[in-house]
Design a protein around this motif. Structure first.
Motif, PDB file in Angstrom:
ATOM      1  N   ASP A 294       0.672  -1.071  -0.094  1.00  9.76           N
ATOM      2  CA  ASP A 294      -0.097  -0.012  -0.101  1.00  9.76           C
ATOM      3  C   ASP A 294       0.900   1.281  -0.091  1.00  9.76           C
ATOM      4  O   ASP A 294       1.985   1.249   0.774  1.00  9.76           O
ATOM      5  CB  ASP A 294      -0.802   0.048   1.393  1.00  9.76           C
ATOM      6  N   VAL A 295       0.423   2.138  -0.737  1.00  7.55           N
ATOM      7  CA  VAL A 295       1.039   3.525  -0.780  1.00  7.55           C
ATOM      8  C   VAL A 295       0.440   4.208   0.093  1.00  7.55           C
ATOM      9  O   VAL A 295      -0.915   4.553  -0.022  1.00  7.55           O
ATOM     10  CB  VAL A 295       1.086   4.086  -2.058  1.00  7.55           C
ATOM     11  N   SER A 296       0.564   5.176   1.184  1.00  2.48           N
ATOM     12  CA  SER A 296       0.201   5.949   2.267  1.00  2.48           C
ATOM     13  C   SER A 296       1.050   7.016   2.387  1.00  2.48           C
ATOM     14  O   SER A 296       2.204   6.934   2.832  1.00  2.48           O
ATOM     15  CB  SER A 296      -0.166   5.057   3.473  1.00  2.48           C
ATOM     16  N   LEU A 297       0.368   8.173   2.081  1.00  6.16           N
ATOM     17  CA  LEU A 297       0.793   9.409   2.455  1.00  6.16           C
ATOM     18  C   LEU A 297       0.036  10.416   3.221  1.00  6.16           C
ATOM     19  O   LEU A 297      -1.268  10.624   3.015  1.00  6.16           O
ATOM     20  CB  LEU A 297       1.159  10.278   1.180  1.00  6.16           C
ATOM     21  N   PHE A 298       0.788  11.096   4.233  1.00  2.89           N
ATOM     22  CA  PHE A 298      -0.065  11.944   5.376  1.00  2.89           C
ATOM     23  C   PHE A 298       0.682  13.018   5.379  1.00  2.89           C
ATOM     24  O   PHE A 298       2.121  13.070   5.353  1.00  2.89           O
ATOM     25  CB  PHE A 298      -0.310  11.047   6.526  1.00  2.89           C
ATOM     26  N   SER A 323       4.560  12.595   5.788  1.00  6.19           N
ATOM     27  CA  SER A 323       5.056  11.271   5.971  1.00  6.19           C
ATOM     28  C   SER A 323       4.763  10.331   4.861  1.00  6.19           C
ATOM     29  O   SER A 323       3.613  10.470   4.154  1.00  6.19           O
ATOM     30  CB  SER A 323       4.443  10.380   6.954  1.00  6.19           C
ATOM     31  N   ASN A 324       5.916   9.828   3.995  1.00  3.80           N
ATOM     32  CA  ASN A 324       5.665   9.330   2.684  1.00  3.80           C
ATOM     33  C   ASN A 324       6.127   7.784   2.918  1.00  3.80           C
ATOM     34  O   ASN A 324       7.222   7.233   3.234  1.00  3.80           O
ATOM     35  CB  ASN A 324       6.554   9.787   1.756  1.00  3.80           C
ATOM     36  N   ASP A 325       5.040   6.974   2.502  1.00  6.22           N
ATOM     37  CA  ASP A 325       5.414   5.381   2.412  1.00  6.22           C
ATOM     38  C   ASP A 325       4.808   4.908   1.100  1.00  6.22           C
ATOM     39  O   ASP A 325       3.693   4.819   0.827  1.00  6.22           O
ATOM     40  CB  ASP A 325       4.364   4.897   3.549  1.00  6.22           C
ATOM     41  N   TYR A 326       6.037   4.942   0.196  1.00  4.99           N
ATOM     42  CA  TYR A 326       5.643   4.515  -1.104  1.00  4.99           C
ATOM     43  C   TYR A 326       5.850   2.874  -1.515  1.00  4.99           C
ATOM     44  O   TYR A 326       5.761   2.461  -2.440  1.00  4.99           O
ATOM     45  CB  TYR A 326       6.413   5.241  -2.240  1.00  4.99           C
ATOM     46  N   GLY A 327       6.101   2.133  -0.357  1.00  3.09           N
ATOM     47  CA  GLY A 327       6.704   0.906  -0.303  1.00  3.09           C
ATOM     48  C   GLY A 327       7.900   0.540   0.284  1.00  3.09           C
ATOM     49  O   GLY A 327       8.728   1.850   0.487  1.00  3.09           O
ATOM     50  N   THR A 328       8.553  -0.407   0.513  1.00  9.47           N
ATOM     51  CA  THR A 328       9.639  -1.071   1.060  1.00  9.47           C
ATOM     52  C   THR A 328      10.642  -0.301   0.156  1.00  9.47           C
ATOM     53  O   THR A 328      10.842  -0.494  -0.918  1.00  9.47           O
ATOM     54  CB  THR A 328       9.969  -2.415   1.361  1.00  9.47           C
TER      55      THR A 328
END
Length: 419
Positions: A294-298, A323-328
């Protein structure tokens, strides 16, 4: 014939003052009125931004030839039109081109870089006084104020690049095709959207099966879930942004957020937003199988713009944490899993609003990435000369970017006219 003449003569300036442009001699732009009250209308907006950039560092092309330090660029050339023949619905179309330069020009103007394309096309329906829903290619984005930034009235030379956090990865030039809802509850404004993600985004890589992060060929996750896993698993993206208006309320008639009011309003907002794309990225597990992530940006942010007296001086300030989570271990171009802090501040000197006004400013961004130890730091220092608010201005900016072994600087002069 009389009706036709009436329509032609109805092309005039609106009487509503658009504070966002801060102009002493501009009252809303070109407006075709279809009735005497102006409630049925077509509004047309056009703008152009032309740049000359001097790169302080040496660079070379693919053949090893040294590049010119001075380059010219048509940064934006746009036309935006929207119309209402009834207060209950609206249609908007926005087209143009971006970053036309000597490398993207074509001999007969038929190359990809020379082509006009639609930035926005959507239809919108009102639900009561303060709420609306719509669908199409739209700009009702989530995450932060800068992810919804207007290009008409930015304070800095351009938007913070990483704040357009999904540009080309899940969308077309910061726009998705989908449905949206927007409105306000007292002083809380909101925008939410459900969209189709782009199939063929900028990140065209394929996971190479290497799972050891110490291997020099390891690339981590790839933002290509819809392309590699299919639309059933990775086709939809969800976005939202909410901001509370403590002082003057801003308009949310259109989605484009103002960069600087030049003291025309007293605004203090605090906002928060998100972007979620289930299975938006893909990695290879230890068995060599493709798995979705999942890609999750806040983000949270704050915006302040206010006059500092009756002499024309004003301040504009903005800050955000994202906060950026584009994957591992995702890292592609300027985007990566990690975090970002960004802020800018500007001051308009006192003076006659009917004459040229000056606004020095400074900006700073720091992007950290899980995949590497180095942070990407970008510092900007510039000044705006407003000859007619944002409608006619010159911007001179020095920018320095450091990341790893790269440390580069540039000086850009931009002329902008907006009608």
């Amino acid at each position: 014939m009389k009706k036709l003449l009436f329509l032609l003569c109805g092309v005039l300036f609106s009487t509503q003052l658009f504070y966002a442009q801060g102009s002493p001699d501009y009252t809303g732009g070109l407006k075709v009125k279809f009735d005497e009250e102006g409630k049925k209308y077509l509004r047309i907006i056009s703008w152009a931004q032309v740049q000359a950039t001097y790169n302080t560092d040496d660079s070379f092309d693919a053949n090893g030839n040294e590049n010119s330090k001075l380059n010219f660029n048509l940064r934006r050339a746009r036309v935006l039109m929207f119309s209402q023949i009834n207060k209950d619905f609206l249609i908007l179309a926005h087209f143009g081109l971006n970053s036309l330069n000597s490398s993207t020009l074509s001999p007969t103007g038929k190359g990809e870089g020379s082509q006009l394309f639609f930035h926005d096309v959507w239809a919108q329906y009102s639900i009561g006084k303060d709420h609306a829903v719509g669908a199409g290619l739209h700009y009702f984005n989530g995450i932060s104020r800068l992810n919804n930034q207007s290009t008409l009235n930015m304070m800095t030379l351009d938007n913070n690049r990483q704040s357009w956090a999904t540009i080309g990865l899940s969308d077309q030039f910061a726009r998705h095709i989908g449905v949206f809802a927007k409105g306000k509850l007292d002083r809380l404004q909101y925008r939410i959207a459900i969209n189709d993600a782009i199939t063929n985004g900028l990140d065209g890589r394929v996971p190479n099966g290497i799972t050891d992060s110490n291997d020099p060929n390891y690339i981590g996750a790839v933002y290509g879930g819809k392309r590699l896993l299919g639309s059933a698993d990775a086709g939809k993206a969800y976005a939202g942004y909410f901001d509370y208006h403590f002082l003057d309320e801003e308009s949310n008639f259109l989605p484009y957020k103002v960069g600087s009011y030049l003291g025309g309003k007293e605004v203090f907002n605090i906002g928060a937003g998100f972007f979620l794309h289930p299975n938006g990225s893909v990695f290879t597990d230890t068995n060599g199988d493709l798995k979705g992530e999942d890609v999750s940006l806040f983000a949270i942010d704050a915006f302040y713009d206010a006059p500092l007296g009756d002499d024309g001086s004003a301040i504009t300030a903005y800050a955000t944490f994202q906060s950026n989570d584009y994957g591992t271990d995702y890292l592609y171009s300027a985007y990566g899993t990690g975090s970002m802090v960004y802020g800018h501040v500007g001051y308009v000197f006192s003076g006659d609003k009917a004459k040229t006004r000056y606004q020095p400013y400074a900006s700073f961004a720091s992007n950290s990435y899980d995949a590497v130890d180095d942070s990407r730091n970008i510092f900007g220092l510039g000044v705006n000369a407003y000859m007619s608010g944002h409608n006619s201005k010159l911007t001179l900016e020095y920018k320095n970017e450091s990341f790893g072994n790269n440390d580069s600087g540039s000086i850009t002069l931009q002329a902008m006219i907006y009608l």
